[in-house]
Design a protein around this motif. Sequence first.
Motif, PDB file in Angstrom:
ATOM      1  N   SER A 298      -0.711   3.394  13.085  1.00 37.98           N
ATOM      2  CA  SER A 298      -1.768   4.376  12.830  1.00 37.98           C
ATOM      3  C   SER A 298      -2.414   4.114  11.479  1.00 37.98           C
ATOM      4  N   CYS A 299      -3.384   4.970  11.143  1.00 40.80           N
ATOM      5  CA  CYS A 299      -4.050   4.923   9.839  1.00 40.80           C
ATOM      6  C   CYS A 299      -3.592   6.094   8.989  1.00 40.80           C
ATOM      7  N   GLY A 300      -3.327   5.830   7.714  1.00 38.27           N
ATOM      8  CA  GLY A 300      -3.069   6.897   6.755  1.00 38.27           C
ATOM      9  C   GLY A 300      -4.371   7.357   6.133  1.00 38.27           C
ATOM     10  N   PHE A 301      -4.428   8.642   5.758  1.00 34.92           N
ATOM     11  CA  PHE A 301      -5.685   9.210   5.268  1.00 34.92           C
ATOM     12  C   PHE A 301      -5.526   9.789   3.866  1.00 34.92           C
ATOM     13  N   GLY A 302      -5.387   8.878   2.889  1.00 29.38           N
ATOM     14  CA  GLY A 302      -5.397   9.277   1.491  1.00 29.38           C
ATOM     15  C   GLY A 302      -6.812   9.441   0.958  1.00 29.38           C
ATOM     16  N   HIS A 303      -7.791   9.296   1.839  1.00 31.61           N
ATOM     17  CA  HIS A 303      -9.205   9.487   1.515  1.00 31.61           C
ATOM     18  C   HIS A 303      -9.858  10.073   2.769  1.00 31.61           C
ATOM     19  N   VAL A 304     -11.140  10.380   2.678  1.00 33.69           N
ATOM     20  CA  VAL A 304     -11.869  10.916   3.835  1.00 33.69           C
ATOM     21  C   VAL A 304     -11.806   9.929   5.002  1.00 33.69           C
ATOM     22  N   PHE A 305     -11.976   8.643   4.712  1.00 34.81           N
ATOM     23  CA  PHE A 305     -11.757   7.588   5.699  1.00 34.81           C
ATOM     24  C   PHE A 305     -10.393   6.957   5.436  1.00 34.81           C
ATOM     25  N   SER A 306      -9.828   6.370   6.482  1.00 35.24           N
ATOM     26  CA  SER A 306      -8.461   5.829   6.378  1.00 35.24           C
ATOM     27  C   SER A 306      -8.361   4.755   5.311  1.00 35.24           C
ATOM     28  N   ASP A 307      -7.285   4.837   4.519  1.00 36.05           N
ATOM     29  CA  ASP A 307      -7.104   3.865   3.424  1.00 36.05           C
ATOM     30  C   ASP A 307      -5.749   3.165   3.483  1.00 36.05           C
ATOM     31  N   SER A 308      -5.053   3.264   4.612  1.00 33.95           N
ATOM     32  CA  SER A 308      -3.793   2.529   4.774  1.00 33.95           C
ATOM     33  C   SER A 308      -3.514   2.340   6.256  1.00 33.95           C
ATOM     34  N   LEU A 309      -2.649   1.371   6.547  1.00 35.32           N
ATOM     35  CA  LEU A 309      -2.128   1.166   7.899  1.00 35.32           C
ATOM     36  C   LEU A 309      -0.642   1.490   7.875  1.00 35.32           C
ATOM     37  N   LEU A 310      -0.168   2.169   8.918  1.00 42.10           N
ATOM     38  CA  LEU A 310       1.205   2.651   8.950  1.00 42.10           C
ATOM     39  C   LEU A 310       1.887   2.227  10.251  1.00 42.10           C
ATOM     40  N   LYS A 311       3.177   1.928  10.151  1.00 45.11           N
ATOM     41  CA  LYS A 311       4.026   1.723  11.330  1.00 45.11           C
ATOM     42  C   LYS A 311       5.154   2.739  11.265  1.00 45.11           C
ATOM     43  N   MET A 312       5.277   3.564  12.298  1.00 45.75           N
ATOM     44  CA  MET A 312       6.298   4.614  12.318  1.00 45.75           C
ATOM     45  C   MET A 312       7.362   4.295  13.356  1.00 45.75           C
ATOM     46  N   ASP A 313       8.617   4.407  12.929  1.00 49.43           N
ATOM     47  CA  ASP A 313       9.767   4.313  13.829  1.00 49.43           C
ATOM     48  C   ASP A 313      10.144   5.742  14.203  1.00 49.43           C
ATOM     49  N   VAL A 314       9.909   6.140  15.459  1.00 52.34           N
ATOM     50  CA  VAL A 314      10.147   7.540  15.822  1.00 52.34           C
ATOM     51  C   VAL A 314      11.635   7.859  15.981  1.00 52.34           C
ATOM     52  N   HIS A 315      12.484   6.844  16.016  1.00 54.68           N
ATOM     53  CA  HIS A 315      13.921   7.093  16.057  1.00 54.68           C
ATOM     54  C   HIS A 315      14.454   7.457  14.668  1.00 54.68           C
ATOM     55  N   THR A 316      14.031   6.691  13.667  1.00 55.32           N
ATOM     56  CA  THR A 316      14.559   6.895  12.305  1.00 55.32           C
ATOM     57  C   THR A 316      13.565   7.606  11.393  1.00 55.32           C
ATOM     58  N   LYS A 317      12.293   7.697  11.832  1.00 62.16           N
ATOM     59  CA  LYS A 317      11.183   8.244  11.036  1.00 62.16           C
ATOM     60  C   LYS A 317      10.901   7.407   9.781  1.00 62.16           C
ATOM     61  N   GLU A 318      11.321   6.145   9.848  1.00 56.87           N
ATOM     62  CA  GLU A 318      11.056   5.201   8.760  1.00 56.87           C
ATOM     63  C   GLU A 318       9.623   4.691   8.876  1.00 56.87           C
ATOM     64  N   LEU A 319       8.983   4.503   7.714  1.00 55.14           N
ATOM     65  CA  LEU A 319       7.578   4.126   7.648  1.00 55.14           C
ATOM     66  C   LEU A 319       7.436   2.756   6.999  1.00 55.14           C
ATOM     67  N   LYS A 320       6.601   1.909   7.592  1.00 53.93           N
ATOM     68  CA  LYS A 320       6.172   0.674   6.935  1.00 53.93           C
ATOM     69  C   LYS A 320       4.682   0.824   6.650  1.00 53.93           C
ATOM     70  N   VAL A 321       4.228   0.275   5.506  1.00 52.68           N
ATOM     71  CA  VAL A 321       2.870   0.575   5.028  1.00 52.68           C
ATOM     72  C   VAL A 321       2.148  -0.689   4.574  1.00 52.68           C
ATOM     73  N   TRP A 322       0.852  -0.782   4.937  1.00 57.56           N
ATOM     74  CA  TRP A 322      -0.065  -1.773   4.358  1.00 57.56           C
ATOM     75  C   TRP A 322      -1.173  -0.987   3.680  1.00 57.56           C
ATOM     76  N   ARG A 323      -1.284  -1.152   2.363  1.00 63.68           N
ATOM     77  CA  ARG A 323      -2.286  -0.366   1.619  1.00 63.68           C
ATOM     78  C   ARG A 323      -2.695  -1.082   0.342  1.00 63.68           C
ATOM     79  N   TYR A 324      -4.004  -1.207   0.116  1.00 64.00           N
ATOM     80  CA  TYR A 324      -4.523  -1.806  -1.108  1.00 64.00           C
ATOM     81  C   TYR A 324      -5.730  -0.995  -1.571  1.00 64.00           C
ATOM     82  N   PRO A 325      -5.850  -0.718  -2.874  1.00 64.07           N
ATOM     83  CA  PRO A 325      -6.961   0.110  -3.375  1.00 64.07           C
ATOM     84  C   PRO A 325      -8.314  -0.466  -2.985  1.00 64.07           C
TER      85      PRO A 325
END
Length: 553
Positions: free
Chosen positions: A456-483
């Motif tokens: 999915s996309c993370g929304f630290g701004h009005v438009f998405s500013d990160s890419l996220l991978k969620m593990d629904v078993h552990t709720k662990e998050l992996k993130v791709w984000r650059y200013p």
Amino acid sequence: MAKAVKTSSHISSRLRCPQGSGLESLAPLVTSVEETPNPIPTTVSGNIPSWINGSFLRNGPAKFEFGNDRYVHWFDGMAMMHRFHISDGNVTYSSRFLRSDSYVQNSEKNRIVVSEFGTLAMPDPCKNIFARFFSRFQIPKATDNASVNFVKYKGDYYVSTETNYMRRIDPQSLETKEKVDWSSFIAVNSATAHPHYDQEGASYNMGNSYGKQGFFYNIIRVLPPDETAAKTDCADLNGAKVICSIPAAEPRKPSYYHSFVMSENYIVFVEQPIKLDLLKFMLYRIQGKSFHKVMTWEPKYNTVFHLVNRHTGKRSEVRYQCAPMFTLHQINAYEDDGFLVMDMCCGDDGELIGDFTLENIKRKSGEEMDKFYNSLCRNLPRRYVLPLNVDEQAPLDQNLVNLSSYTATAVKTKSNEVFLTHEELHDDTLLQYGGLEFPHINYAQCNGRPYRYFYSCGFGHVFSDSLLKMDVHTKELKVWRYPGLYPSEPVFVASPKATEEDDGVVLSVIITPRKEKSTFLLVLDAKTFTELGRAEVPVNIPYGTHGVFNEMG
């Protein structure tokens, strides 16, 4: 009696996420661009796997004015289709404006002559005063500016919005083909841009109908493609049928919806308290108001889940409901030992859709932009669990969810009525990324079935500013984000020899307001969520909506 303790899940999703501060202007990301009809090469760095063979297709608004007329809302911009064609580790890029009736008529007149979601077309200045006055009393025709998604029916690609019109397109050349009116094939006045597909190739969607009998939400089934489909070059929705019609709780104030839930055996329609005032809708032309003004968030109503057997079309007599919330996009749904598990991106404030005006998105960096962003809802992933077998013997006021792997609850409050509370599909780590939206799964393998990962996309701004991978078993998050980098909705593409759910890549188009013509296609390893390669293309692409990967043989 002890007072109820207010847990974090009862605090508004917006208040749980950090406030934005010093946010940059996004004006360059909603600026009109020129099309690139002939494929151009990209500059590839890193390694784009040679097994990827197909086209990443994206849709979204890309022209925001005609002559001196400017659109009001981001959704109103004219649709542009984008194609990143990937073969043997190389990538080419092309784009074309959808030649919708709206685009063609506006271009010919060099002004806005077709009304859109947030922009009302003004009467022709060349008409006399009486003609201009009476033209306000004509209900404008629905737009065919299909800027939301690419969808597939019977093997053909279409671009879609949320009216009764779609446009068939050629996914290779991006040529616009015929306009298709849903109401010519089936008794609906609109359809969503988020159909579902079953394992046999049939398509399911939802559309509205209204008349003397009231307002209905209809579940539509379109047949799988047959042998004749490849031989005929024309739109074919023949055989489409409504399998279930659900009456609106309030016929004059039906709910807005953007998508729906589907598992192997069930479809769930979410009737949420974003309401369309039909009386205002009829009067809006006279009042000079655009469509987004007739949508209201009314949290005095609960959210209701209508459960339908997708094979028989039979609707459950049980009324499942939860506290007021809204959802735009579903993540996935599956059945587990007599329960239906539904995962979706949810918010607690449905005012947000009308707020995405171009004026708001173009606010100046700093305080002005911070104020807008901090007023918006944040969407968070939630899980609801519906007990499928609720009979008269089911006990009252007890949690019917007896599976230890879920913390969501379902309590029978009276005969044929069940109240649901959700489980949060995340931990507090997600909050720093502003919640998430635009979820995507390994659809071919996992849609309607138990799954582990979503992107999915993370929304630290009005438009998405990160890419996220969620593990629904552990709720662990992996993130791709650059200013300064703003990614599009991530799309998963499975590797041809995949043995695990996340064997493959994630594709996203990255744009930036900081530098002209600095767009690139990003390819992430879906398992590690690290960059494999990128393909840079010297064009500007405005912030878009949805996309698909069209695999080549």
